[in-house]
Write a protein that holds these residues in place. Structure first.
Motif, PDB file in Angstrom:
ATOM      1  N   GLY A  94       0.852  -1.312   0.088  1.00  0.00           N
ATOM      2  CA  GLY A  94       0.066  -0.182   0.124  1.00  0.00           C
ATOM      3  C   GLY A  94       0.817   1.410  -0.097  1.00  0.00           C
ATOM      4  N   GLU A  95       0.209   2.502   0.079  1.00  0.00           N
ATOM      5  CA  GLU A  95       0.935   3.676   0.376  1.00  0.00           C
ATOM      6  C   GLU A  95       1.877   3.612   1.497  1.00  0.00           C
ATOM      7  OE1 GLU A  95       0.922   6.368  -1.567  1.00  0.00           O
ATOM      8  OE2 GLU A  95       0.163   5.215  -2.987  1.00  0.00           O
ATOM      9  N   GLN A  96       3.070   4.040   1.502  1.00  0.00           N
ATOM     10  CA  GLN A  96       4.232   3.657   2.619  1.00  0.00           C
ATOM     11  C   GLN A  96       4.850   5.316   2.416  1.00  0.00           C
ATOM     12  OE1 GLN A  96       3.710   2.204   5.281  1.00  0.00           O
ATOM     13  NE2 GLN A  96       2.160   0.873   4.276  1.00  0.00           N
ATOM     14  N   THR A  97       5.833   5.426   3.367  1.00  0.00           N
ATOM     15  CA  THR A  97       7.017   6.406   3.328  1.00  0.00           C
ATOM     16  C   THR A  97       8.078   5.974   2.596  1.00  0.00           C
ATOM     17  OG1 THR A  97       7.611   5.778   5.420  1.00  0.00           O
ATOM     18  CG2 THR A  97       6.154   7.593   5.320  1.00  0.00           C
ATOM     19  N   TRP A  98       8.247   4.530   2.231  1.00  0.00           N
ATOM     20  CA  TRP A  98       9.401   3.919   1.628  1.00  0.00           C
ATOM     21  C   TRP A  98       8.995   3.262   0.129  1.00  0.00           C
ATOM     22  CZ3 TRP A  98       7.004   1.578   5.740  1.00  0.00           C
ATOM     23  CH2 TRP A  98       6.303   0.296   5.247  1.00  0.00           C
ATOM     24  N   PHE A 109      13.752  -4.949  -2.240  1.00  0.00           N
ATOM     25  CA  PHE A 109      14.450  -4.247  -1.569  1.00  0.00           C
ATOM     26  C   PHE A 109      13.754  -2.878  -1.347  1.00  0.00           C
ATOM     27  CE2 PHE A 109      16.209  -3.038  -5.539  1.00  0.00           C
ATOM     28  CZ  PHE A 109      16.496  -1.742  -5.392  1.00  0.00           C
ATOM     29  N   CYS A 110      13.956  -2.099  -0.239  1.00  0.00           N
ATOM     30  CA  CYS A 110      13.303  -0.952   0.183  1.00  0.00           C
ATOM     31  C   CYS A 110      14.342  -0.022   0.383  1.00  0.00           C
ATOM     32  CB  CYS A 110      12.566  -1.196   1.564  1.00  0.00           C
ATOM     33  SG  CYS A 110      11.156  -2.255   1.486  1.00  0.00           S
ATOM     34  N   VAL A 111      13.771   1.438  -0.199  1.00  0.00           N
ATOM     35  CA  VAL A 111      14.360   2.728   0.088  1.00  0.00           C
ATOM     36  C   VAL A 111      13.576   3.274   0.881  1.00  0.00           C
ATOM     37  CG1 VAL A 111      15.515   4.417  -1.006  1.00  0.00           C
ATOM     38  CG2 VAL A 111      15.471   2.619  -2.420  1.00  0.00           C
ATOM     39  N   LEU A 112      14.143   3.575   2.098  1.00  0.00           N
ATOM     40  CA  LEU A 112      13.454   4.328   3.305  1.00  0.00           C
ATOM     41  C   LEU A 112      13.222   5.769   3.159  1.00  0.00           C
ATOM     42  CD1 LEU A 112      14.771   2.164   6.092  1.00  0.00           C
ATOM     43  CD2 LEU A 112      12.722   1.454   4.778  1.00  0.00           C
ATOM     44  N   SER A 113      12.494   6.497   3.851  1.00  0.00           N
ATOM     45  CA  SER A 113      12.400   7.683   3.863  1.00  0.00           C
ATOM     46  C   SER A 113      14.050   8.266   4.239  1.00  0.00           C
ATOM     47  CB  SER A 113      11.443   8.542   4.995  1.00  0.00           C
ATOM     48  OG  SER A 113      11.730   8.125   6.216  1.00  0.00           O
TER      49      SER A 113
END
Length: 119
Positions: A94-98, A109-113
């Motif tokens: 869903g909609e996230q800050t990452w 993989f994730c790119v965080l805020s």
């Protein structure tokens, strides 16, 4: 502590190509470029590293383990990774800050805020 974290093993259909992609994405150095064991690290003597090894099958399901990265500038870093060949991944977050991305072989993989500055 008796354990030292050496590396994370990444199964790959093309270890050299995937290892080169991650070396470029992370700005890491190649410490072994053999076709059956392609290893990168932040610096030659710094651990942990990523070791890419060949497997005959491609990835078929969501990773049970993935890497998270905290950039100085989220938007710029996501743009840079996409320009290198990463793709957006929709794994139901869903909609996230990452941003959840796939590398060229489909590993999430994730790119965080953005990192918060200490100054």
């Amino acid at each position: 502590m008796t354990l030292e974290w050496e590396q994370v093993i990444v199964d790959a259909t093309d270890p050299v190509a995937l290892g080169r992609w991650w070396a470029e994405a992370l700005g890491w150095v190649v410490v072994s470029d053999a076709p059956d064991e392609y290893e990168i690290r932040p610096a030659p003597d710094r651990k942990p590293g990523l070791l890419f090894v060949p497997v005959p099958e491609g990835k078929t399901v969501k990773n049970r383990l993935h890497l998270d990265f905290r950039p100085a500038d989220h938007r710029a870093e996501v743009h840079r990774l996409l320009s290198l060949g990463a793709r957006y991944a929709d794994i139901g977050q869903g909609e996230q800050t990452w941003a959840t991305l796939w590398d060229p072989e489909g590993n999430e993989f994730c790119v965080l805020s953005d990192r918060v500055s200490d100054t």
